[in-house]
Design a protein around this motif. Sequence first.
Motif, PDB file in Angstrom:
ATOM      1  N   ILE A  10      -9.510  72.897  -7.228  1.00  0.00           N
ATOM      2  CA  ILE A  10     -10.070  71.534  -7.280  1.00  0.00           C
ATOM      3  C   ILE A  10     -10.775  71.220  -5.970  1.00  0.00           C
ATOM      4  O   ILE A  10     -11.910  70.715  -5.957  1.00  0.00           O
ATOM      5  CB  ILE A  10      -8.956  70.500  -7.567  1.00  0.00           C
ATOM      6  CG1 ILE A  10      -8.434  70.663  -8.999  1.00  0.00           C
ATOM      7  CG2 ILE A  10      -9.471  69.075  -7.362  1.00  0.00           C
ATOM      8  CD1 ILE A  10      -7.184  69.860  -9.295  1.00  0.00           C
ATOM      9  N   ASP A  11     -10.107  71.521  -4.842  1.00  0.00           N
ATOM     10  CA  ASP A  11     -10.719  71.282  -3.522  1.00  0.00           C
ATOM     11  C   ASP A  11     -12.002  72.090  -3.369  1.00  0.00           C
ATOM     12  O   ASP A  11     -13.017  71.572  -2.879  1.00  0.00           O
ATOM     13  CB  ASP A  11      -9.731  71.657  -2.410  1.00  0.00           C
ATOM     14  CG  ASP A  11      -8.537  70.703  -2.359  1.00  0.00           C
ATOM     15  OD1 ASP A  11      -8.677  69.577  -2.860  1.00  0.00           O
ATOM     16  OD2 ASP A  11      -7.482  71.112  -1.834  1.00  0.00           O
ATOM     17  N   ASP A  12     -11.970  73.369  -3.783  1.00  0.00           N
ATOM     18  CA  ASP A  12     -13.157  74.224  -3.669  1.00  0.00           C
ATOM     19  C   ASP A  12     -14.317  73.668  -4.491  1.00  0.00           C
ATOM     20  O   ASP A  12     -15.476  73.654  -4.038  1.00  0.00           O
ATOM     21  CB  ASP A  12     -12.845  75.653  -4.144  1.00  0.00           C
ATOM     22  CG  ASP A  12     -11.862  76.367  -3.228  1.00  0.00           C
ATOM     23  OD1 ASP A  12     -11.700  75.910  -2.081  1.00  0.00           O
ATOM     24  OD2 ASP A  12     -11.263  77.376  -3.661  1.00  0.00           O
ATOM     25  N   LEU A  13     -13.995  73.182  -5.702  1.00  0.00           N
ATOM     26  CA  LEU A  13     -15.047  72.676  -6.574  1.00  0.00           C
ATOM     27  C   LEU A  13     -15.650  71.388  -6.023  1.00  0.00           C
ATOM     28  O   LEU A  13     -16.864  71.160  -6.130  1.00  0.00           O
ATOM     29  CB  LEU A  13     -14.494  72.442  -7.982  1.00  0.00           C
ATOM     30  CG  LEU A  13     -15.531  72.384  -9.116  1.00  0.00           C
ATOM     31  CD1 LEU A  13     -16.340  73.664  -9.197  1.00  0.00           C
ATOM     32  CD2 LEU A  13     -14.852  72.122 -10.452  1.00  0.00           C
ATOM     33  N   PHE A  14     -14.813  70.555  -5.403  1.00  0.00           N
ATOM     34  CA  PHE A  14     -15.332  69.333  -4.787  1.00  0.00           C
ATOM     35  C   PHE A  14     -16.296  69.659  -3.648  1.00  0.00           C
ATOM     36  O   PHE A  14     -17.301  68.960  -3.446  1.00  0.00           O
ATOM     37  CB  PHE A  14     -14.185  68.457  -4.280  1.00  0.00           C
ATOM     38  CG  PHE A  14     -13.860  67.312  -5.195  1.00  0.00           C
ATOM     39  CD1 PHE A  14     -14.717  66.228  -5.308  1.00  0.00           C
ATOM     40  CD2 PHE A  14     -12.715  67.327  -5.965  1.00  0.00           C
ATOM     41  CE1 PHE A  14     -14.432  65.179  -6.161  1.00  0.00           C
ATOM     42  CE2 PHE A  14     -12.426  66.289  -6.828  1.00  0.00           C
ATOM     43  CZ  PHE A  14     -13.284  65.205  -6.925  1.00  0.00           C
ATOM     44  N   GLN A  15     -16.007  70.724  -2.914  1.00  0.00           N
ATOM     45  CA  GLN A  15     -16.920  71.140  -1.840  1.00  0.00           C
ATOM     46  C   GLN A  15     -18.258  71.598  -2.413  1.00  0.00           C
ATOM     47  O   GLN A  15     -19.321  71.304  -1.861  1.00  0.00           O
ATOM     48  CB  GLN A  15     -16.267  72.258  -1.021  1.00  0.00           C
ATOM     49  CG  GLN A  15     -15.078  71.802  -0.188  1.00  0.00           C
ATOM     50  CD  GLN A  15     -14.415  72.941   0.571  1.00  0.00           C
ATOM     51  OE1 GLN A  15     -15.027  73.993   0.796  1.00  0.00           O
ATOM     52  NE2 GLN A  15     -13.154  72.755   0.949  1.00  0.00           N
ATOM     53  N   VAL A  16     -18.195  72.334  -3.541  1.00  0.00           N
ATOM     54  CA  VAL A  16     -19.428  72.781  -4.204  1.00  0.00           C
ATOM     55  C   VAL A  16     -20.243  71.577  -4.670  1.00  0.00           C
ATOM     56  O   VAL A  16     -21.472  71.523  -4.487  1.00  0.00           O
ATOM     57  CB  VAL A  16     -19.096  73.698  -5.409  1.00  0.00           C
ATOM     58  CG1 VAL A  16     -20.362  74.014  -6.199  1.00  0.00           C
ATOM     59  CG2 VAL A  16     -18.435  74.983  -4.942  1.00  0.00           C
ATOM     60  N   ILE A  17     -19.570  70.585  -5.269  1.00  0.00           N
ATOM     61  CA  ILE A  17     -20.253  69.372  -5.738  1.00  0.00           C
ATOM     62  C   ILE A  17     -20.944  68.679  -4.574  1.00  0.00           C
ATOM     63  O   ILE A  17     -22.100  68.235  -4.680  1.00  0.00           O
ATOM     64  CB  ILE A  17     -19.248  68.421  -6.424  1.00  0.00           C
ATOM     65  CG1 ILE A  17     -18.753  69.028  -7.746  1.00  0.00           C
ATOM     66  CG2 ILE A  17     -19.866  67.051  -6.685  1.00  0.00           C
ATOM     67  CD1 ILE A  17     -17.600  68.267  -8.387  1.00  0.00           C
TER      68      ILE A  17
END
Length: 714
Positions: free
Chosen positions: A350-357
């Motif tokens: 979830i944290d990784d995906l938020f960084q991508v967003i």
Amino acid sequence: MSFCTVFSMKIPIRKRMCFLYQFTSVSTSCAAQVEDSSSDDSSAPERCYSELQQRMQMHAASGSMVKAIAILNLMKYVPGKPTVYDYNSMIYCYFKSGYVKFDELFEVYIAMKKIGPKPNALTFNTLLNGLILVGRLKDGILIAQEMMESGFLPSYNVLSKFFKKFLNLGSVVESLTVLEIMLGLDYIPRKRDMNALIHGLCKVGMIQQAYVVLLALLGKGCFCSAHLYNPILWALCKCKGNKIAVAFLGWLKKKGFICNVYSYTALIYGFSKDGLWDKAFHFLQEMENEGCKPSVITYTILVKFLCDDGNVDDALGLLEKMDEKGCDPDLVTYNIILRELCHQGRTTEIDDLFQVIDRRGLSPDMYTHSALAGGMLKRGKIEIANKLVLDIISRGCSLDAVVYNIYWHSLACDGKSREALSMMQSMRDKGFRPTNITYNTILKGLCNEIKIDEVLQFFDRFDWATGGPDLISINTILSTACKEGNSSMIRRILYRMEYEGIKLDVMSLTSLIQYFCKIGEIPECFKLLDSMTSNGPQPNTMTLNALMSGLCKHRLLGIAGKIFSYFKNIGVFPNTTTYNILMRASIREGNDLLIIKLLKDMYGQKLKPDVDTYGCIIYSFCKEGKILLALQLRDQLFANGITPNIVIYNTILEAMFRRGNFWEIVSLLKMMAMDGCEPNAYSLDIMGRAMRKGWMKGFPRATKVLETVMGGNW
């Protein structure tokens, strides 16, 4: 009066006598005027006729057909009058009045057909345009058919108007009738109207008729674009007609039609929805081989159904493929994956995906936060869900009922349904419009917190969005009453359902089966089951599980096995929960052979064991003192992507306590801490029993580890 019944009518004699009675004096004076003037002025009849014509049109324009017909009858004293054009002008003026009585109008039309003057092309066109004007479209179809039977042809423009009006009303059956008339006259409707018709037919499930329309247009030499055949592909895929859709796509290609991204996306949607991933990815590859670049929608459909199927890793892999192909995911794609990651509790991803967003310059919207909050709520992380939704509300964003429903659901799960109800009522006073989902969410929370009779008081005070409670609302209360074994309340609810005309559905009857199981009235359960299979509604897997659970609690495993086979024979198939219920009962009765048989049958049904299934097997191992096997199976859970719950750990702790090895207990508590599984009251009770036995005196190092692991809570 329906137009289709008018053709068999005759003009009422009473009404015709009324005309004569009312206008005898006028008729006589007008006739006398014509006779007296005939010797002096040859233009007198024409002047009289012109005057009568004006008076007739004036009465028709004011909406008085009776007076207009009376004046029209006076024209008979003028040689050769009235003509068909007089009737046409009367009908035209009458439509313009806006006060049309259709019985009178159709009597005039019938009289023209039977007595004369015969309707001409202008008569029919006047009627058709007037019927369009006043919205009597179905009558217009009948007039158009009569017009053709009389040897006249309706114009293209008039039929196009009818066609478009029917489409705007969503009347696809009548649109088909008009289309048949138009194609019979070699009139080809506009492309956008044909698109609307095929879309409308597909929307209401008339896929075969849509295909017939497509063939008819091809037969007329029309060029059919993808806008015409893509809706048929989508309709087939939505109703599980994937094989027919593939055959239809092949037929289109043979005919030389070019399939676009929307065509292939339809097939990918159909196969993804059914979980046929090999087929779905085959058409994704075929799409690319044909030089058709998949769109964000194509990939998002795959991502959505992969996440629904729990295959979030494959969905993340698709994100990488989108990057490789130069197709940037949008926020919708990320929101879908975020929601599933939350469901699975995968905080790192979830944290990784938020960084991508953030790197892509996308701003999380209320749907992003709703996905996070909804996912956390499903995982039981109520505090996190509350915080997320409150964060959205505090930003002053424009929020819909979905976000508030998530918040009120989290309050209900936290035992704060009254607070949720109070907040909802306060917001409603300020203009917020709650949905039935809102009320049902709060209602379910109230059922879990307070007595059922108090719930009914709240229930009656709700200002329901759709005018009254729905079946979900009733079933929520009935289910609670059945679980409590409150017979008087059950009778009240059933009486209310009967009074309001709400029929029992499979959920209602399943709740009643749970009630009879609870009070030990097993024969009544079988009576209900027999009624359902004979008269409907058909029982489902929830019914099966309710009955299995009740029978097993009453130590009727043998009967439960027979009912289990009976349900399979009538086409109601078990799920993982069903097998878990039977396995727990088998363990309780020490029937190891049945456990093995159930596991084999479960895998034969292609069902995946869940945490409860593993919990049953671990309980069986611990019961026999096979703690090492239980721990190995606990490791297997992690390998299969399943996190052990506190019940599994407590089962192993209890077995270790019985064996008297305090150091094993401390080691397991350390594992629990590493896994993020907090000890509950039962875990602490086991430690309390260990202390009372004085085991801790001999394990000072273990005691220190225990204090660290449990933070002094023990």
